[in-house]
Scaffold this motif. Structure first.
Motif, PDB file in Angstrom:
ATOM      1  N   GLN A  40       0.717  -1.130   0.004  1.00  9.33           N
ATOM      2  CA  GLN A  40      -0.029   0.197   0.129  1.00  9.33           C
ATOM      3  C   GLN A  40       0.743   1.242   0.195  1.00  9.33           C
ATOM      4  N   ALA A  41       1.786   1.314   0.850  1.00  9.20           N
ATOM      5  CA  ALA A  41       2.726   2.446   0.958  1.00  9.20           C
ATOM      6  C   ALA A  41       3.677   2.692  -0.352  1.00  9.20           C
ATOM      7  N   ILE A  42       3.984   1.697  -0.979  1.00 10.18           N
ATOM      8  CA  ILE A  42       4.744   1.726  -2.394  1.00 10.18           C
ATOM      9  C   ILE A  42       3.651   2.217  -3.225  1.00 10.18           C
ATOM     10  N   ALA A  43       2.558   1.716  -3.338  1.00 13.34           N
ATOM     11  CA  ALA A  43       1.394   1.921  -4.460  1.00 13.34           C
ATOM     12  C   ALA A  43       1.115   3.617  -4.257  1.00 13.34           C
ATOM     13  N   ALA A  44       1.217   4.086  -2.982  1.00  9.59           N
ATOM     14  CA  ALA A  44       0.770   5.593  -2.676  1.00  9.59           C
ATOM     15  C   ALA A  44       1.954   6.410  -3.151  1.00  9.59           C
ATOM     16  N   GLY A  45       3.416   5.749  -3.232  1.00  7.04           N
ATOM     17  CA  GLY A  45       4.378   6.717  -3.339  1.00  7.04           C
ATOM     18  C   GLY A  45       4.976   6.966  -2.084  1.00  7.04           C
ATOM     19  N   ASP A  46       4.779   6.554  -0.888  1.00  7.26           N
ATOM     20  CA  ASP A  46       4.962   6.650   0.557  1.00  7.26           C
ATOM     21  C   ASP A  46       6.281   5.794   0.769  1.00  7.26           C
ATOM     22  N   ILE A  47       7.246   6.208   0.147  1.00  6.84           N
ATOM     23  CA  ILE A  47       8.466   5.512   0.399  1.00  6.84           C
ATOM     24  C   ILE A  47       8.999   5.388   1.901  1.00  6.84           C
ATOM     25  N   PRO A  48       9.144   6.511   2.485  1.00  4.24           N
ATOM     26  CA  PRO A  48       9.526   6.481   4.027  1.00  4.24           C
ATOM     27  C   PRO A  48       8.337   5.330   4.750  1.00  4.24           C
ATOM     28  N   THR A  49       7.482   5.267   4.545  1.00  3.34           N
ATOM     29  CA  THR A  49       6.613   4.153   5.265  1.00  3.34           C
ATOM     30  C   THR A  49       6.859   3.026   4.837  1.00  3.34           C
TER      31      THR A  49
END
Length: 162
Positions: A119-128
């Motif tokens: 989910q984080a990768i798909a949202a572009g939230d690399i830190p998470t």
């Protein structure tokens, strides 16, 4: 000088115990130890990101497969040809993850973390994604030691690409 005949033995001297063993083995005779099994014939090439069977992956985990495949393709596409071997190795290791997901051989706790990473990768939230990946590594290393370093490298590579 008178000729001395060699001593007469009641038996003919034979080989030493070591040479008896090697003579039997080299001639295909009986050997000591357990019987040898014929080498296994390979069942085909190992599964990769693109060839692993994912037909039985649970519906809630299909996005994990899709996101990791997409991430792999993006990062592998940006790799120079000199790193082809590393890319192929990474693909095989992720293929092992996909096989485990397909057979249901992943704990519920790790499944939940994989979903969060995806989910984080798909949202572009690399830190998470990095944070959850570290959680996975520290709590589920024994379950994913083969493929976790690859996932870490992919997430890191993605963070440097943009």
């Amino acid at each position: 000088p008178e000729y001395a005949a060699p001593p007469v033995y009641p038996f003919k001297p034979g080989p030493t115990p070591r040479s008896i063993y090697t003579a039997r083995v080299s001639r295909g005779g009986p050997s000591t130890g357990p019987p040898r099994r014929p080498p296994r014939s390979p069942a085909g090439p190992p599964p990769t990101v693109h060839t692993a069977d994912v037909s039985k992956v649970k519906a809630e985990l299909k996005p994990v497969v899709a996101v990791i495949t997409k991430l792999f393709d993006e990062v592998a596409g940006a790799m120079p040809p000199s790193r082809k071997k590393e890319t192929e190795d990474s693909s095989k290791k992720l293929g092992l993850l996909f096989v485990k997901l397909n057979t249901g051989d992943v704990s519920a706790a790790l499944t939940e973390k994989l979903q969060r990473v995806a989910q984080a990768i798909a949202a572009g939230d690399i830190p998470t994604a990095k944070h959850v990946q570290v959680e996975m590594t520290t709590t589920h290393w024994d379950e994913g030691s083969q493929w976790m370093p690859v996932l870490k490298r992919l997430i890191h590579a993605r963070s440097t690409m943009r």
